[in-house]
Scaffold this active site. Structure first.
Site, short mmCIF file in Angstrom:
data_model
loop_
_atom_site.label_atom_id
_atom_site.label_comp_id
_atom_site.label_asym_id
_atom_site.label_seq_id
_atom_site.Cartn_x
_atom_site.Cartn_y
_atom_site.Cartn_z
N HIS A 150 0.84 -1.20 0.00
CA HIS A 150 0.00 0.00 0.00
C HIS A 150 0.88 1.25 0.00
CE1 HIS A 150 -3.25 -2.72 1.37
NE2 HIS A 150 -4.06 -1.80 0.86
N LYS A 154 -0.49 4.71 4.66
CA LYS A 154 -1.36 3.74 5.34
C LYS A 154 -0.77 3.41 6.71
CE LYS A 154 -3.85 -0.61 4.87
NZ LYS A 154 -5.11 -0.05 5.36
N1 LIG Z 1 -12.40 -0.93 3.34
C1 LIG Z 1 -11.86 -0.45 2.21
O1 LIG Z 1 -12.21 -0.84 1.07
C2 LIG Z 1 -10.82 0.64 2.35
C3 LIG Z 1 -10.24 1.22 1.22
C4 LIG Z 1 -9.35 2.29 1.40
C5 LIG Z 1 -9.06 2.73 2.69
N2 LIG Z 1 -9.63 2.11 3.77
C6 LIG Z 1 -9.42 2.58 5.14
O2 LIG Z 1 -10.20 3.77 5.31
C7 LIG Z 1 -9.60 4.60 6.30
C8 LIG Z 1 -9.40 6.00 5.73
O3 LIG Z 1 -8.45 5.93 4.67
P1 LIG Z 1 -7.98 7.25 3.91
O4 LIG Z 1 -6.84 6.83 3.04
O5 LIG Z 1 -9.15 7.95 3.30
O6 LIG Z 1 -7.41 8.11 5.17
P2 LIG Z 1 -7.04 9.65 5.25
O7 LIG Z 1 -6.84 10.21 3.89
O8 LIG Z 1 -5.94 9.73 6.27
O9 LIG Z 1 -8.37 10.33 5.87
C9 LIG Z 1 -8.76 10.12 7.22
C10 LIG Z 1 -10.06 10.87 7.47
O10 LIG Z 1 -10.49 10.61 8.81
C11 LIG Z 1 -10.74 11.85 9.45
N3 LIG Z 1 -10.52 11.72 10.88
C12 LIG Z 1 -9.36 11.53 11.56
N4 LIG Z 1 -9.59 11.48 12.89
C13 LIG Z 1 -10.92 11.65 13.04
C14 LIG Z 1 -11.78 11.74 14.17
N5 LIG Z 1 -11.30 11.61 15.41
N6 LIG Z 1 -13.12 11.90 13.95
C15 LIG Z 1 -13.61 12.01 12.69
N7 LIG Z 1 -12.85 11.96 11.58
C16 LIG Z 1 -11.53 11.78 11.77
C17 LIG Z 1 -9.76 12.83 8.82
O11 LIG Z 1 -10.19 14.18 9.05
P3 LIG Z 1 -9.09 15.42 8.98
O12 LIG Z 1 -8.70 15.56 7.52
O13 LIG Z 1 -9.85 16.62 9.49
O14 LIG Z 1 -7.93 15.00 9.86
C18 LIG Z 1 -9.94 12.39 7.34
O15 LIG Z 1 -11.16 12.91 6.85
C19 LIG Z 1 -8.31 3.87 6.72
O16 LIG Z 1 -8.58 3.10 7.87
C20 LIG Z 1 -8.01 2.98 5.51
O17 LIG Z 1 -7.23 1.85 5.87
C21 LIG Z 1 -10.50 1.09 3.62
#
Ligand SMILES: NC(=O)c1ccc[n+]([C@@H]2O[C@H](COP(=O)([O-])OP(=O)(O)OC[C@H]3O[C@@H](n4cnc5c(N)ncnc54)[C@H](OP(=O)(O)O)[C@@H]3O)[C@@H](O)[C@H]2O)c1
Length: 245
Positions: A150, A154
């Site tokens: 990844h 991540k």
């Molecule tokens: N299941 C699947 O198919 C799949 C696919 C891709 C990713 N994922 C997972 O999805 C998650 C997010 O991935 P990403 O790449 O989009 O991450 P990212 O770009 O780091 O975004 C994280 C998001 O969470 C928010 N956040 C952080 N702390 C928070 C809190 N305490 N309360 C509410 N919101 C909060 C952040 O807000 P701010 O910007 O304001 O900090 C941002 O909007 C990860 O766990 C990743 O492993 C899953």
């Protein structure tokens, strides 16, 4: 065009890589209406358009919603689950790295609300998981490794998808595999399950090249989950009619 009212969706983690894809793709659907976007800080978001953006601390101020689509971080999960319970709303979560206690809380909440957590919302991985189970059952004496790669941002390792594939290996042959994780560049997500015997090797591989596939899968799950009865269901079961979580 749908004659039913659109399902009201709250996007949680809206400013992230996944959250912005969810906002963009939800806007293209007439069966979903995004009513609020929540991020940790609540900074303005171009992808949100006219949708109100709230900081996580003001989650309880969100207008009425039927379902949350959550791609955020584990530390955001507990207050989100409490809000879904308080509102009687369904939860679709793709957040990885949740603790055993958080999964137990999700199971308990599913007595009262519809709930779906999946480490991967791609249809290809749902099919791969079943293929891995079959191959592992057919080759019980072979070595098994799950290798995932990844992007460097991540946080959790092995990935949630790798653990799902590992569970499929274990279900097939009765023993867990070894895991290896790579973090490099902007890789969206690659998973290889390698089964190795004496003199031969079988590799089952999935490569995601665009995270829109996860966002599309999660939005479709949200539409199908809203209005269902309480209970926990898996992505494969919801979309493909299988039984697996
Ligand atoms: N299941 C699947 O198919 C799949 C696919 C891709 C990713 N994922 C997972 O999805 C998650 C997010 O991935 P990403 O790449 O989009 O991450 P990212 O770009 O780091 O975004 C994280 C998001 O969470 C928010 N956040 C952080 N702390 C928070 C809190 N305490 N309360 C509410 N919101 C909060 C952040 O807000 P701010 O910007 O304001 O900090 C941002 O909007 C990860 O766990 C990743 O492993 C899953």
């Amino acid at each position: 065009m749908s004659t039913r009212s659109p399902v009201r969706v709250l996007i949680h983690g809206a400013s992230g890589r996944m959250g912005r894809a969810l906002l963009r793709l939800a806007a293209e659907r007439d069966d979903l209406a995004v009513v609020a976007a929540v991020s940790a800080r609540g900074d303005a978001l171009p992808e949100a358009g006219a949708v109100p953006v709230l900081p996580a601390a003001r989650l309880s101020d969100a207008p009425a919603f039927d379902v949350v689509v959550d791609f955020s971080l584990p530390e955001a999960f507990d207050p989100l689950l409490a809000t879904c319970l308080a509102r009687g709303a369904a939860l679709v979560s793709g957040t990885t790295g949740l603790s055993a206690g958080q999964f137990a809380a999700l199971d308990a909440a599913a007595a009262r609300i519809p709930a779906l957590w999946a480490p991967n919302f791609s249809v290809g991985v749902a099919v791969l998981t079943e293929l891995v189970r079959q191959a592992s059952a057919a080759l019980p004496g072979w070595d098994a490794d799950v290798v995932e790669a990844h992007h460097i941002h991540k946080k959790d390792a092995p990935s949630g998808t790798a653990l799902q594939l590992g569970a499929a290996v274990e279900a097939g042959r009765g023993r867990a595999p070894h895991y290896a994780s790579l973090r490099a560049g902007d890789i969206v997500g690659e998973h290889t399950v390698q089964l190795a015997g004496a003199g031969e090797r079988l590799e089952l591989v999935h490569r995601a090249t665009n995270r829109d596939i996860f966002a599309r899968g999660a939005l479709e799950a949200a539409r199908r989950l809203a209005g269902r009865g309480s209970g926990r269901v898996g992505f494969g079961a919801l979309l493909l009619g299988g039984a697996a979580r």
